[in-house]
Design a protein around this motif. Sequence first.
Motif, PDB file in Angstrom:
ATOM      1  N   GLU A 132       0.795  -1.246  -0.031  1.00  0.00           N
ATOM      2  CA  GLU A 132       0.063  -0.151  -0.021  1.00  0.00           C
ATOM      3  C   GLU A 132       0.859   1.127  -0.144  1.00  0.00           C
ATOM      4  O   GLU A 132       0.582   2.269  -0.751  1.00  0.00           O
ATOM      5  CB  GLU A 132      -1.099  -0.162   1.116  1.00  0.00           C
ATOM      6  CG  GLU A 132      -1.967  -1.158   1.209  1.00  0.00           C
ATOM      7  CD  GLU A 132      -2.851  -1.261   2.401  1.00  0.00           C
ATOM      8  OE1 GLU A 132      -2.428  -0.416   3.291  1.00  0.00           O
ATOM      9  OE2 GLU A 132      -3.632  -1.882   2.433  1.00  0.00           O
ATOM     10  N   ASP A 133       2.087   1.074   0.786  1.00  0.00           N
ATOM     11  CA  ASP A 133       3.001   2.534   1.041  1.00  0.00           C
ATOM     12  C   ASP A 133       3.632   2.634  -0.679  1.00  0.00           C
ATOM     13  O   ASP A 133       3.739   3.899  -0.825  1.00  0.00           O
ATOM     14  CB  ASP A 133       4.185   2.101   1.859  1.00  0.00           C
ATOM     15  CG  ASP A 133       3.266   2.166   3.412  1.00  0.00           C
ATOM     16  OD1 ASP A 133       2.313   2.649   3.453  1.00  0.00           O
ATOM     17  OD2 ASP A 133       4.321   1.798   4.244  1.00  0.00           O
ATOM     18  N   GLU A 134       3.875   1.506  -1.267  1.00  0.00           N
ATOM     19  CA  GLU A 134       4.541   1.674  -2.443  1.00  0.00           C
ATOM     20  C   GLU A 134       3.571   2.034  -3.622  1.00  0.00           C
ATOM     21  O   GLU A 134       3.956   2.977  -4.322  1.00  0.00           O
ATOM     22  CB  GLU A 134       5.196   0.136  -2.948  1.00  0.00           C
ATOM     23  CG  GLU A 134       6.315  -0.274  -2.307  1.00  0.00           C
ATOM     24  CD  GLU A 134       6.664  -1.655  -2.617  1.00  0.00           C
ATOM     25  OE1 GLU A 134       6.099  -2.049  -3.417  1.00  0.00           O
ATOM     26  OE2 GLU A 134       7.806  -2.176  -1.937  1.00  0.00           O
ATOM     27  N   LEU A 135       2.269   1.678  -3.399  1.00  0.00           N
ATOM     28  CA  LEU A 135       1.495   2.174  -4.293  1.00  0.00           C
ATOM     29  C   LEU A 135       1.018   3.684  -4.361  1.00  0.00           C
ATOM     30  O   LEU A 135       0.980   4.409  -5.111  1.00  0.00           O
ATOM     31  CB  LEU A 135      -0.010   1.436  -4.306  1.00  0.00           C
ATOM     32  CG  LEU A 135      -0.872   1.667  -5.218  1.00  0.00           C
ATOM     33  CD1 LEU A 135      -0.770   1.437  -6.530  1.00  0.00           C
ATOM     34  CD2 LEU A 135      -2.378   0.759  -4.887  1.00  0.00           C
ATOM     35  N   ALA A 136       0.861   4.088  -2.824  1.00  0.00           N
ATOM     36  CA  ALA A 136       0.683   5.312  -2.549  1.00  0.00           C
ATOM     37  C   ALA A 136       1.864   6.235  -3.056  1.00  0.00           C
ATOM     38  O   ALA A 136       1.579   7.353  -3.824  1.00  0.00           O
ATOM     39  CB  ALA A 136       0.493   5.621  -1.096  1.00  0.00           C
ATOM     40  N   ALA A 137       3.224   5.885  -2.937  1.00  0.00           N
ATOM     41  CA  ALA A 137       4.150   6.390  -3.412  1.00  0.00           C
ATOM     42  C   ALA A 137       4.288   6.763  -5.063  1.00  0.00           C
ATOM     43  O   ALA A 137       4.598   7.697  -5.359  1.00  0.00           O
ATOM     44  CB  ALA A 137       5.585   5.981  -2.766  1.00  0.00           C
TER      45      ALA A 137
END
Length: 251
Positions: A132-137
């Motif tokens: 989720e963090d990578e997608l948000a980034a």
Amino acid sequence: MPGFTLVPALVSLTLHGIVLAVLLIGLPGLSDTQPLKEPPRVIHAKLVVEPVRSKPAPAPKPAPKPKPKPKPEPKPEPKPVPKPEPKPKPVPKKGPTPEELRRKKAEEAAKAKAEEQARLEALQEELQRQQEDELAAALASEDAMLEEAELVSSYQDLIVALVQRNWTRPPSARNGMSATVGVEMLPTGEIHNAYIVEGSGDEAFDRSAIRAVKGLGRIDELGELGRQNPAVFERQFRKFNFVFKPTDLRR
């Protein structure tokens, strides 16, 4: 006699005795030839025995006082040795019954299974959170890139419009001519340098494009961008190229 010397006393007595004998008897040979003119005087002698004075005996030296004998130190009384307390007799442990062993083994297996399940769930949650963090980034980066691309495009359009407004068309300019111009700028918006990267084939046209860019001197909008968003300015407008292609050229 105690206190008198014996030898002088005997000598004195002997001498007195001889004198008395001479006086009483007379010397031999003198009595027959010559009579005594005077009767012999009788000498009364008295034996005086003088005591011999002995030297006084030296006074006896006082005997040294005996040194006091040191008092014997009292011997420490021996401490009473504590009697060791009797150790309690170990109570023999009773071993677990087979039923208790089976129950304990089952509890340990259940506990290990629960711990493994919790570990897997925590790992899955960590992976999900990381994705989720990578997608948000990535989305944020994509949005930032789109926003930056739109910002760059708008500033490029502004630069082209300002250059065309400041451009003086040479007589040799014809429709379809274009030149790629390189520009170096300062964060304050000042134009530091301008040069031809790819010419149009017409030197007069190329020189007119350079004069138009340098004649701007300073672009206030880019100076504002350098203050508000220096990272974008450094990436896009510190040094950039743009195509100069006027639209109102003759056919």
